[in-house]
Write an enzyme that holds these catalytic residues in place. Structure first.
Site, short mmCIF file in Angstrom:
data_model
loop_
_atom_site.label_atom_id
_atom_site.label_comp_id
_atom_site.label_asym_id
_atom_site.label_seq_id
_atom_site.Cartn_x
_atom_site.Cartn_y
_atom_site.Cartn_z
N SER A 1 0.84 -1.19 0.00
CA SER A 1 0.00 0.00 0.00
C SER A 1 0.87 1.24 0.00
O SER A 1 2.02 1.21 0.46
CB SER A 1 -0.89 0.02 1.25
OG SER A 1 -1.51 1.27 1.43
N TYR B 1 -2.26 -1.01 10.09
CA TYR B 1 -2.27 -1.36 8.66
C TYR B 1 -0.97 -0.92 8.00
O TYR B 1 -0.34 -1.69 7.27
CB TYR B 1 -3.47 -0.69 8.00
CG TYR B 1 -3.57 -0.89 6.50
CD1 TYR B 1 -4.14 -2.03 5.98
CD2 TYR B 1 -3.09 0.08 5.62
CE1 TYR B 1 -4.25 -2.21 4.60
CE2 TYR B 1 -3.20 -0.09 4.25
CZ TYR B 1 -3.77 -1.23 3.75
OH TYR B 1 -3.87 -1.41 2.38
#
Length: 251
Positions: free
Chosen positions: A148, A162
């Site tokens: 990401s 995350y």
């Protein structure tokens, strides 16, 4: 039950988190290009998938549970029935929010939540790569990890747990690519930015307008195309790299 394929010459791909969003776009793209597709998700086989035999090539797995991941890897090898695994796509990921939907900070993330995120986003890919290394070697296969933009930048919506897990996944990619470089197995990462999926946070439109030079969200299919490139022989001399897919965000 072995793969229900008309030909043992088809390449085989296994994709986690395949039931929606980027994962679903990935499986559709590989299927369209003639691959045998094995899907892994915590949900049942999706009825919107375009192939009838997918239901017997779908493995339910809880990526937050070590034994469930080990069992899924064993079941996947049974499905292969002696065939090699041409590609493993570690796509599944979770990004929990605070009760009011806000970003979870490092200081306020509950320990149990932090550990769940690490297991799903990082530990499960680690286990799958270890357990499926033999069929990957057999096929001269490829691992593609879905990281990401949050792995390398503080993101206004993606929580700290995350981001930490995705940074770890990027580091794992480098380590594994280094270790497997002479084995015929390639390992790469893609790092999507703002992609049009059902989990977009409120405020994403404003972020895109102010931070993304292309002034639009990415489409899941645009991620799938890059994943396919890295998984296939089109990228036969590419390993240990990370490709951002973000419309120029953070350039």
């Amino acid at each position: 039950m072995p793969l229900n394929s008309g030909s043992d010459t088809k390449p085989v791909v296994a994709v986690t988190g395949a039931s929606r969003g980027i994962g679903h776009a990935i499986v559709r793209h590989f299927y369209k290009n003639g691959w045998d597709v094995i899907t892994l998700a915590r949900t049942p086989f999706s009825e919107v998938c375009p192939w009838a035999d997918g239901i017997v090539q779908h493995l339910k797995v809880d990526l937050a549970d070590t034994q469930s991941v080990l069992d899924a890897a064993a079941d996947l090898k049974k499905l292969l029935d002696g065939r090699g695994l041409n590609a493993l796509i570690n796509n599944a990921g979770i990004s929990p929010k605070a009760p009011d939907g806000a970003r979870m900070s490092a200081i306020k993330t509950p320990i149990a939540t932090f550990l769940d995120v690490q297991h799903v986003n990082l530990v499960a890919p680690f286990i799958l790569c270890q357990e499926l290394l033999d069929p990957l070697r057999q096929a001269g296969g490829s691992v593609v990890n879905i990281s990401s933009i949050a792995a390398s930048r503080v993101h206004p919506f993606a929580g700290a747990a995350y981001a930490i897990s995705k940074a770890g996944l990027s580091a794992f990619t480098r380590e594994l690519a280094h270790e497997l470089g002479n084995s015929g197995v390639r390992v790469n990462t893609v790092a999507p930015g703002e992609i049009q999926t059902s989990i977009l946070s409120p405020g994403t439109d404003e972020l895109v307008e102010s931070q993304v030079p292309m002034k639009r969200l990415g489409r899941p299919e645009e991620v799938a195309e890059v994943v396919y490139f890295l998984a296939s022989e089109l990228s036969s001399y590419v390993t240990g790299t990370e490709i951002p897919i973000n419309g120029g965000q953070h350039t």
